[in-house]
Motif scaffolding. Structure first.
Motif, PDB file in Angstrom:
ATOM      1  N   MET A 132      -4.350  10.220  16.002  1.00 28.73           N
ATOM      2  CA  MET A 132      -3.573  11.459  15.938  1.00 28.73           C
ATOM      3  C   MET A 132      -2.250  11.249  16.654  1.00 28.73           C
ATOM      4  N   MET A 133      -1.145  11.651  16.040  1.00 28.95           N
ATOM      5  CA  MET A 133       0.180  11.556  16.650  1.00 28.95           C
ATOM      6  C   MET A 133       0.752  12.951  16.714  1.00 28.95           C
ATOM      7  N   ALA A 134       1.258  13.330  17.870  1.00 25.24           N
ATOM      8  CA  ALA A 134       1.828  14.666  18.038  1.00 25.24           C
ATOM      9  C   ALA A 134       3.141  14.550  18.780  1.00 25.24           C
ATOM     10  N   SER A 135       3.998  15.538  18.624  1.00 27.80           N
ATOM     11  CA  SER A 135       5.259  15.570  19.356  1.00 27.80           C
ATOM     12  C   SER A 135       5.365  16.892  20.069  1.00 27.80           C
ATOM     13  N   THR A 136       6.215  16.936  21.072  1.00 26.35           N
ATOM     14  CA  THR A 136       6.361  18.154  21.856  1.00 26.35           C
ATOM     15  C   THR A 136       7.816  18.588  21.862  1.00 26.35           C
ATOM     16  N   GLY A 137       8.035  19.857  22.133  1.00 19.38           N
ATOM     17  CA  GLY A 137       9.401  20.381  22.186  1.00 19.38           C
ATOM     18  C   GLY A 137       9.548  21.335  23.338  1.00 19.38           C
ATOM     19  N   SER A 138      10.680  22.017  23.402  1.00 17.12           N
ATOM     20  CA  SER A 138      10.936  22.951  24.495  1.00 17.12           C
ATOM     21  C   SER A 138      10.047  24.170  24.345  1.00 17.12           C
ATOM     22  N   ALA A 139       9.743  24.838  25.461  1.00 19.66           N
ATOM     23  CA  ALA A 139       8.879  26.016  25.436  1.00 19.66           C
ATOM     24  C   ALA A 139       9.343  26.993  26.490  1.00 19.66           C
ATOM     25  N   THR A 140       9.070  28.251  26.245  1.00 15.98           N
ATOM     26  CA  THR A 140       9.426  29.282  27.222  1.00 15.98           C
ATOM     27  C   THR A 140       8.223  29.719  28.042  1.00 15.98           C
ATOM     28  N   GLU A 141       7.001  29.380  27.588  1.00 19.87           N
ATOM     29  CA  GLU A 141       5.788  29.755  28.313  1.00 19.87           C
ATOM     30  C   GLU A 141       4.873  28.551  28.472  1.00 19.87           C
ATOM     31  N   LEU A 142       4.182  28.522  29.590  1.00 18.29           N
ATOM     32  CA  LEU A 142       3.183  27.489  29.823  1.00 18.29           C
ATOM     33  C   LEU A 142       2.070  27.610  28.793  1.00 18.29           C
ATOM     34  N   ALA A 143       1.647  26.477  28.222  1.00 22.88           N
ATOM     35  CA  ALA A 143       0.555  26.476  27.252  1.00 22.88           C
ATOM     36  C   ALA A 143      -0.358  25.291  27.508  1.00 22.88           C
ATOM     37  N   VAL A 144      -1.654  25.501  27.272  1.00 18.77           N
ATOM     38  CA  VAL A 144      -2.653  24.443  27.403  1.00 18.77           C
ATOM     39  C   VAL A 144      -3.420  24.376  26.091  1.00 18.77           C
ATOM     40  N   THR A 145      -3.477  23.181  25.477  1.00 17.08           N
ATOM     41  CA  THR A 145      -4.164  23.033  24.199  1.00 17.08           C
ATOM     42  C   THR A 145      -5.206  21.928  24.289  1.00 17.08           C
ATOM     43  N   THR A 146      -6.251  22.081  23.486  1.00 22.80           N
ATOM     44  CA  THR A 146      -7.308  21.079  23.433  1.00 22.80           C
ATOM     45  C   THR A 146      -6.906  19.935  22.508  1.00 22.80           C
ATOM     46  N   THR A 147      -7.705  18.868  22.516  1.00 21.42           N
ATOM     47  CA  THR A 147      -7.409  17.665  21.739  1.00 21.42           C
ATOM     48  C   THR A 147      -8.689  17.143  21.099  1.00 21.42           C
ATOM     49  N   PRO A 148      -8.594  16.116  20.229  1.00 21.66           N
ATOM     50  CA  PRO A 148      -9.813  15.541  19.650  1.00 21.66           C
ATOM     51  C   PRO A 148     -10.705  14.844  20.673  1.00 21.66           C
ATOM     52  N   ILE A 149     -10.195  14.581  21.875  1.00 23.42           N
ATOM     53  CA  ILE A 149     -10.999  13.963  22.926  1.00 23.42           C
ATOM     54  C   ILE A 149     -11.575  15.076  23.793  1.00 23.42           C
ATOM     55  N   PRO A 150     -12.896  15.234  23.830  1.00 26.25           N
ATOM     56  CA  PRO A 150     -13.492  16.333  24.598  1.00 26.25           C
ATOM     57  C   PRO A 150     -13.039  16.332  26.062  1.00 26.25           C
ATOM     58  N   GLY A 151     -12.569  17.491  26.510  1.00 28.50           N
ATOM     59  CA  GLY A 151     -12.151  17.642  27.898  1.00 28.50           C
ATOM     60  C   GLY A 151     -10.718  17.262  28.172  1.00 28.50           C
ATOM     61  N   MET A 152     -10.075  16.561  27.241  1.00 33.72           N
ATOM     62  CA  MET A 152      -8.677  16.194  27.449  1.00 33.72           C
ATOM     63  C   MET A 152      -7.783  17.325  26.967  1.00 33.72           C
ATOM     64  N   LEU A 153      -6.758  17.637  27.750  1.00 32.57           N
ATOM     65  CA  LEU A 153      -5.880  18.765  27.467  1.00 32.57           C
ATOM     66  C   LEU A 153      -4.425  18.328  27.493  1.00 32.57           C
TER      67      LEU A 153
END
Length: 467
Positions: free
Chosen positions: A1-22
Motif C-alpha cells: 500500500m502506498m499513501a501520501s499526505t498533505g496539509s491539514a487543519t485538524e489532527l487526525a488518526v487513521t488505521t492501516t492494514p497493519i493491526p495496531g499501526m496508526l
C-alpha cells in the motif's frame, strides 16, 4: 500500500492494514517565519484512538544526504515516529507471530505526518531530501540486551516488494542492513511474555494450562516480598504479570507472626510488583477476595467501598488499592476458590467417603469459584484487551451457604444430605481463634458477563469434579 499526505487543519488518526499501526496527520499552522506543530499531544491523540503507550525515551536521527536508507528493524517496544525536517519514504512490515505476519504499509512522510508503530512491526526509512531529521518516542529504554530481541527483514525482500523511490543499488545502506534475511527466513517476533507469579498454586496451575507459553515462577525462583530481587529480575520482553500468589491462611493471619507474613505477601509483595509494572509499562493482573467487604450487603459489585473485618481482608484491600493506581491493570475479585490440592469440596467428599458426618456453617453465603473458570476469565480479559479495572469473577448459579454446598457434595458422593449438620458461625467458632468472616460473599457478575465472559454454573463444575 502506498499513501501520501498533505496539509491539514485538524489532527487526525487513521488505521492501516497493519493491526495496531496508526497514521497521524498533524496540523502545521505557519506564516512567513515558518511553522508550528503539536508533535506529541497525549490528551488529544488518546481521544482519537492512539494507545496510551507511555514513552520513556526520545531519540533523534539525522540523515545528511538524500538516499540514506535503513531497516527493516522490528523492535521490542512501541514507537511514535515523526519528522522535524525533510521528507522520507517510510515502509513497515508486520513481523509479529500471527495472521497479520507480512502485512505491509508504505507512506511518504514530511513533518505533517507521524506514525505509531506497535512492537514487532519492522521499520524502514529512506531520506528523500538532504538534511532529514527524525524524532521518535519509545516506551522502553534501549539496551544491548534489548537489541538482541530485534527481528529483521531485508530492505530488498521480494515478497514485501517495497517500491523505494531511490533504487537500493543507488542508496546509502549499512552493511548490516544488506545482510538481513528474506521474509521466508524470518522468525516471527513472539508476543510479549506473560509471567505467572505463584505458578504452582491452585490458580497458578490452571493459568499455566491455558497459557502454554507463559513463564511460571514459584517463590523459590522469585520471592516477590524481596524488593531487591524483584527489581533485579529480568523483566525484558514481559508484557503481563499475573499475580496468583497470596497469603490465604485467614485464621493464622490473626496471630502476631501470621499478621507479618500476611502483610508481606499481600501488600509488600504487591507494592514491589506495582513498582516494576509502573516503571516498565507492564500490565498487572491481581487476584482479590470477597474478604475486602464486611458482608453486610447481600451481593457486592465492583464499586463497593472496602470494609474488611480481619487482617487477611485488610491486606487484600490494601493490595487492591495499590494495583488500582496503575493505568494498565485488572483486579479480579473472587470467592470460595476450588482447585487442585486441599479445598472445601475435596474435604467434604473425603468425609462423605469415610462415613464422617460433619457440622458445617450455614450462615455464610456465597458462590464457589473453580480455578479453571477463574483462569479462563483472566485469559479472556487479556486476550480481548478489556477495559482496565476491577472485575468480579466467580461461577454462576444460586448464592448458597457452605452447608448447602456440603449437602450437595454428600449427595453426589452417594450419601444423604442429612449427614451434614448445619451450624451457625458462632457455634462453629466456639473455643477457636478464627478470623471474622463476611456473612455475604456473593459477587455480582454483570461486569464480567458484559465483557464477554460467562462462567459455568457451579453445579456443573461440581458434577464434573465428583462425577
Amino acid at each position: 500500500m502506498m499513501a501520501s499526505t498533505g496539509s491539514a487543519t485538524e489532527l487526525a488518526v487513521t488505521t492501516t492494514p497493519i493491526p495496531g499501526m496508526l497514521v497521524l496527520t498533524l496540523p502545521m499552522p505557519g506564516d512567513n517565519r515558518g511553522w508550528f506543530k503539536e508533535n506529541w499531544q497525549r490528551e488529544k491523540m488518546l481521544k482519537l484512538g492512539l494507545p496510551d503507550f507511555g514513552p520513556v525515551q526520545n531519540n533523534m536521527s539525522f540523515n545528511t544526504a538524500k538516499g540514506a536508507t535503513r531497516g527493516l528493524h522490528a523492535e521490542p517496544w512501541d514507537k511514535y515516529v515523526s519528522l522535524a525536517t525533510g521528507r522520507i519514504m517510510g515502509a513497515w512490515v508486520d513481523l509479529r507471530e500471527g495472521d497479520s505476519f507480512g502485512a505491509k504499509l508504505s507512506i511518504e512522510m514530511g513533518p505533517e505526518t507521524a506514525v505509531f508503530v506497535p512492537r514487532g512491526v519492522a521499520n524502514g526509512y529512506q531520506a528523500l531530501e538532504d538534511g532529514t531529521a527524525y524524532t521518535y518516542l519509545v516506551n522502553d529504554h534501549w539496551s544491548p540486551e534489548a537489541r538482541s530481541q530485534y527481528t529483521y527483514l531485508n530492505l530488498a525482500d521480494e515478497t514485501a516488494a517495497i517500491a523505494w523511490p531511490i533504487p537500493l543499488d543507488q542508496a546509502e545502506i549499512s552493511d548490516a542492513d544488506k545482510k538481513h534475511p528474506r521474509l521466508a527466513d524470518v522468525t516471527p517476533m513472539k508476543p510479549a511474555r506473560t509471567v505467572v507469579i505463584g505458578a504452582k498454586g491452585q490458580l497458578g496451575q490452571s493459568l499455566m494450562e491455558l497459557l502454554s507459553e507463559a513463564s511460571g515462577l514459584t517463590r523459590e525462583e522469585l520471592d516477590v516480598t524481596d524488593r531487591e530481587a524483584v527489581q533485579a529480575f529480568n523483566w525484558n520482553g514481559v508484557g503481563t504479570i499475573i499475580n496468583a500468589a497470596a497469603y490465604t491462611a485467614v485464621d493464622v493471619a490473626e496471630t502476631d507472626e501470621g499478621r507479618k507474613d500476611c502483610w508481606a505477601a499481600n501488600v509488600h509483595a504487591v507494592q514491589n510488583l506495582v513498582e516494576v509494572a509502573r516503571e516498565r509499562r507492564i500490565r498487572l493482573v491481581h487476584v482479590s477476595s470477597d474478604y475486602v467487604f464486611d458482608g453486610t450487603e447481600q451481593e457486592h459489585d465492583e464499586d463497593e467501598a472496602f470494609s474488611p473485618l480481619g487482617v487477611y481482608g485488610q491486606t487484600k484491600a490494601a493490595g487492591d488499592a495499590l494495583v488500582a493506581t496503575l493505568p494498565r491493570h485488572y483486579v479480579v475479585r473472587t470467592s470460595w476458590v476450588i482447585g487442585g490440592g486441599k479445598n472445601f469440596v475435596g474435604i467434604m467428599a473425603d468425609l462423605a467417603n469415610k462415613g464422617v458426618k460433619p457440622t458445617v456453617v450455614a450462615d455464610q453465603y456465597g458462590r464457589l469459584t473453580f480455578t479453571q473458570d477463574l483462569a479462563a476469565g483472566i485469559v479472556h480479559l487479556l486476550q480481548t484487551d478489556a477495559e482496565p479495572g476491577t472485575y468480579n469473577l466467580t461461577n454462576t448459579g444460586e448464592v448458597q451457604s457452605w452447608a448447602d454446598i456440603a449437602k450437595q457434595v454428600f449427595v453426589r458422593c452417594g450419601k444423604s444430605a442429612d449427614d451434614v449438620t448445619p451450624v451457625s458461625t458462632q457455634e462453629y467458632a466456639a473455643g477457636k481463634k478464627i478470623s471474622p468472616r463476611p456473612t455475604h460473599s456473593g459477587l455480582k457478575l454483570d461486569k464480567i458477563i458484559a465483557a464477554g465472559f460467562t462462567p459455568a454454573p457451579a453445579s456443573q463444575r461440581l458434577d464434573e469434579l465428583l462425577g
